[in-house]
Design an enzyme around this catalytic site. Structure first.
Site: not given
Length: 271
Positions: A136, A133
């Site tokens: 990203h 995550e």
């Protein structure tokens, strides 16, 4: 932006060719919408940051954030000790006590982990998801997704910025933006980039990057991964060739770098 301006001018020409009263009314309406749309489309990074912060604050307010002395938070604090930034982006971590199996990271470095995800993940696996995550964020995927949703909403609902100050958002708009942060959809190329970036992030912070492949395996095996109400993380890692290839690539990279695959032992943090 130029193409948009051309379309707007064409629309104005059509309005001007209509009856005078109709054209005058709609011309004013269209001009107002154009002004708001142009302002929204030229949001600065500072205004974007303000919208992100407002959205994160809204989500923290509307989700059960576990306190510092809760076992889940204690575990997350221990795992992320010393991890304060990623490529200059300050990181902050919180746990949401919700039933969805999920986690997400925001453009401002806010990382939110769901307690139900922690229930099924070993420490290495959990950090694998978090690393992905954060990947990203590092590749600016989450920022682009947020900006797209913001601009779409801005053009649709006439949200604008005036005098260099970002306009206030309604609860429904903040909720929609929060949903974008939680369930952002990325391309296969972006997922691959996040995998590599997350792997490097874990390795740079002294963590075992095998957690990437192991977390993918576990999420891929979850029942209901393709169900309508499955979380974004479950859908992202549902069993399909792309996921299996990602697992293979991360596993081979970890083995090549000399890391040993750890045991998948889940700490008892559940209530």
């Amino acid at each position: 932006m130029k193409k948009t301006a051309i379309r707007i001018l064409m629309a104005l020409c059509v309005l001007m060719s209509a009856s005078p009263a109709y054209a005058q009314f709609n011309l004013k309406k269209a001009a107002s919408a154009i002004g708001k749309g142009v302002q929204a489309a030229t949001l600065t990074d500072e205004q974007m940051a303000a919208y992100v912060k407002e959205s994160v604050d809204w989500m923290d307010k509307h989700n059960p954030v576990l306190p510092e002395n809760d076992p889940y938070t204690v575990r997350l604090r221990k795992l992320t000790a010393g991890i304060t930034e990623a490529d200059g982006i300050p990181l902050n971590f919180k746990v949401y006590d919700v039933i969805d199996v999920n986690a997400f990271a925001c453009p401002d470095g806010s990382v939110r982990v769901f307690s139900s995800l922690m229930d099924i993940m070993s420490d290495d696996e959990l950090m694998g998801v978090i690393g992905h995550e954060i990947g990203h964020v590092l590749k600016h995927h989450s920022k682009k997704a947020f900006r797209t949703e913001l601009l779409t909403g801005a053009l649709k609902d006439a949200i604008s910025s005036t005098g260099g100050v970002a306009a206030a958002l309604t609860d429904s708009q903040l909720g929609a933006l929060g949903e974008t942060l939680i369930n952002a959809k990325y391309s296969q190329k972006q997922e691959k980039e996040a995998d590599d970036c997350g792997y490097d992030f874990l390795k740079a912070n002294g963590l075992n990057p095998w957690g990437m492949a192991m977390s993918f395996e576990k999420l891929s095996s979850l029942e209901g991964g393709s169900a309508k109400k499955a979380s974004a993380v479950q859908k992202m890692f549902s069993s399909h060739p792309e996921t299996q290839e990602r697992i293979k690539r991360m596993s081979e990279r970890a083995a090549k770098d000399g890391f040993t695959r750890p045991e998948s032992t889940v700490p008892a943090t559940g209530k």
